[in-house]
Design a protein around this motif. Structure first.
Motif, PDB file in Angstrom:
ATOM      1  N   ALA A  10      10.626  15.565 -10.220  1.00  0.00           N
ATOM      2  CA  ALA A  10      10.159  15.469 -11.818  1.00  0.00           C
ATOM      3  C   ALA A  10      11.200  14.550 -12.388  1.00  0.00           C
ATOM      4  N   SER A  11      12.542  14.685 -11.880  1.00  0.00           N
ATOM      5  CA  SER A  11      13.469  13.743 -12.649  1.00  0.00           C
ATOM      6  C   SER A  11      14.507  13.505 -11.506  1.00  0.00           C
ATOM      7  N   ARG A  12      15.534  12.226 -11.940  1.00  0.00           N
ATOM      8  CA  ARG A  12      16.517  12.023 -11.154  1.00  0.00           C
ATOM      9  C   ARG A  12      17.545  13.149 -11.149  1.00  0.00           C
ATOM     10  N   LEU A  13      17.924  13.846 -12.448  1.00  0.00           N
ATOM     11  CA  LEU A  13      18.872  14.885 -12.501  1.00  0.00           C
ATOM     12  C   LEU A  13      18.396  16.010 -11.457  1.00  0.00           C
ATOM     13  N   GLY A  14      17.215  16.155 -11.247  1.00  0.00           N
ATOM     14  CA  GLY A  14      16.806  17.351 -10.359  1.00  0.00           C
ATOM     15  C   GLY A  14      17.274  16.908  -8.890  1.00  0.00           C
ATOM     16  N   PHE A  15      17.036  15.657  -8.558  1.00  0.00           N
ATOM     17  CA  PHE A  15      17.255  15.329  -7.161  1.00  0.00           C
ATOM     18  C   PHE A  15      18.762  15.289  -6.988  1.00  0.00           C
ATOM     19  N   ILE A  16      19.653  14.767  -7.815  1.00  0.00           N
ATOM     20  CA  ILE A  16      20.798  14.838  -7.665  1.00  0.00           C
ATOM     21  C   ILE A  16      21.693  16.244  -7.560  1.00  0.00           C
ATOM     22  N   LEU A  17      21.316  17.163  -8.534  1.00  0.00           N
ATOM     23  CA  LEU A  17      21.701  18.676  -8.527  1.00  0.00           C
ATOM     24  C   LEU A  17      21.228  19.250  -7.402  1.00  0.00           C
ATOM     25  N   ILE A  18      19.928  19.071  -6.824  1.00  0.00           N
ATOM     26  CA  ILE A  18      19.387  19.695  -5.607  1.00  0.00           C
ATOM     27  C   ILE A  18      20.281  19.359  -4.580  1.00  0.00           C
ATOM     28  N   SER A  19      20.415  17.878  -4.093  1.00  0.00           N
ATOM     29  CA  SER A  19      20.961  17.395  -3.042  1.00  0.00           C
ATOM     30  C   SER A  19      22.657  17.806  -3.033  1.00  0.00           C
TER      31      SER A  19
END
Length: 463
Positions: A10-19
């Protein structure tokens, strides 16, 4: 057959934090500070950052690119991008085996972290000395029922999160967990560095001492190998974990820029962990140790000497639990996506199959410290050490070589296709002129990591 649209973050922040959460592993968190202190503090960090830039981040970028271009996990990524008639896709079975091997021991180690949250919060270790905390940790390892129960609890948490879907489960929960991890870490760093006598620990950890690295040639190569290995393993590349996250993102940002952000966050957490550990150890005159002894024996004894130590100790193990769970959730998501892409399963069915398989496969490690303690491979160690060795010293470096070769070879996806995908969007661009380095230099460094991982094993067997 009905086309099912690929899930997306849903968001770039989600991708960065999950990765970043998947990359921030327990071995990284407890090993990095100790190795940094051993090899000259900030001098080692500089060496580590060099290898991170020339080795870790480019390979992570390649894995992201394979995932984003194919819109699939490793189950279908190579099939979608490889030239007709080639066999790159065969690696998917090695990659998924690595993911299963990782959770087979990581769920048990993550269970240790969870177990220590109530131990610290309830005051079970109140007034404990190092001998007491050592006895408590030994008692935990010797109790098969307790280890299996905590391993099952880790599996249950991960499955509940993953069963809720990518956005509603994995992204939403991991985002909260990672932000809480960063917040708790910040509080603990402030507490540790303001302890009376903490200055000695900060100096030991971060004051650059180039003499420790350049003392002699063997020491330099030992430090360089340690920095290279840390930069490589810290990003969890080579098994498709980053490919799956790449498959969930859009093309509005360049992949090297995203990889650099994740690498910076991962490095920040590792560095900050040392700013918790070393000032606290030096403030109370406790010699810092490495590995499980540091986390489960030394630090609980240190916290017990500290004002409000029960609170700080509890927060520390909550922090460590979040670091462990974020990795487990990331690997579980990769495993579930493999089943969905390879066999056409629904998410519900993938969860049902693995809900039975993963706890069962994790049992040998949990029992390897007690019931199966006699099961030891010479030169490697117990069941947990064998599973870790297979993943860290074999599948990850071999997988990284596969991703690199796939992206640079004309018989694979090819350099031009990779660079075009990596540089789609705005942000830090992957330099096209790096092809010779990625074709020859990076594979040599990964091969060194692979060979050096086997060197002590072969020496032990030969001896």
């Amino acid at each position: 057959m009905r086309h099912v649209e690929r899930e997306k973050f849903a968001s770039r922040l989600g991708f960065i934090l999950i990765s970043a959460g998947c990359a921030i592993g327990l071995g990284n968190v407890w090993r990095f500070p100790y190795v940094t202190g051993e090899y000259g503090g900030a001098a080692f960090v500089l060496l580590y950052l060099v290898f991170l830039v020339i080795l870790g981040l480019p390979i992570m970028c390649m894995e992201f690119a394979v995932g984003r271009a194919s819109r699939k996990s490793i189950a279908g990524a190579f099939n979608a991008l490889e030239p007709a008639g080639s066999r790159w896709h065969a690696f998917k079975w090695v990659g998924i085996a690595g993911n299963y091997l990782l959770v087979m021991f990581y769920t048990t180690v993550a269970g240790w972290m969870l177990a220590y949250v109530p131990k610290m919060a309830s005051g079970q270790l109140a007034g404990a000395t190092s001998a007491d905390t050592a006895a408590a940790f030994d008692a935990l390892l010797a109790n098969p029922a307790e280890l299996v129960a905590w391993m099952a609890a880790v599996c249950a948490v991960a499955f509940v999160v993953c069963s809720m879907g990518l956005q509603k489960g994995v992204e939403r929960i991991t985002k909260v967990m990672m932000l809480a991890l960063l917040g708790i870490m910040g509080v603990l760093v402030v507490r540790a560095v303001t302890l009376p006598g903490a200055e000695a620990g900060i100096a030991f950890y971060l004051a650059p001492d180039f003499g420790k690295i350049f003392a002699d040639a063997p020491t330099f190569f030992e430090a360089a190998y340690a920095a290279m290995g840390q930069a490589f393993f810290t990003l969890s590349v080579g098994m498709g974990g980053m490919a799956i996250f790449g498959s969930y993102i859009g093309r509005d940002r360049t992949l090297l820029g995203e990889a650099a952000t994740i690498g910076a966050l991962d490095t920040m957490v590792a560095l900050a962990t040392g700013l918790i550990i070393f000032p606290a150890c030096f403030a109370f005159g406790v010699a810092p140790d490495s590995g499980p002894g540091l986390v489960f024996i030394t630090l609980p004894a240190v916290f017990e000497q500290m004002w409000m130590g029960q609170l700080w100790g509890t927060l520390f193990f909550v922090f460590m639990s979040f670091a462990a769970l974020s990795t487990v959730i990331g690997v579980f998501e990769n495993i579930l996506s493999f089943g969905m892409d390879q066999f056409g399963w629904t998410r519900r069915r993938a969860v049902a199959v693995n809900l039975a398989a993963i706890p069962l496969l994790s049992l040998p490690c949990a029992l390897g410290f007690n019931v199966l303690a006699g099961a030891v491979v010479p030169g490697i160690g117990d069941i947990q050490a064998v599973e870790d060795f297979l993943v860290s010293s074999n599948i990850m470096p071999l997988g990284s070589l596969v991703f690199v070769a796939f992206c640079v070879s004309r018989r694979g996806w090819g350099w031009e296709a990779f660079v075009a995908e990596a540089n789609a969007g705005r942000g830090l661009r992957f330099p096209a002129w790096l092809k010779p380095w990625m074709r020859f230099g990076a594979p040599v460094l990964v091969a060194i990591i692979l060979v050096m991982g086997w060197a002590p094993i072969v020496a032990a067997w030969a001896g």
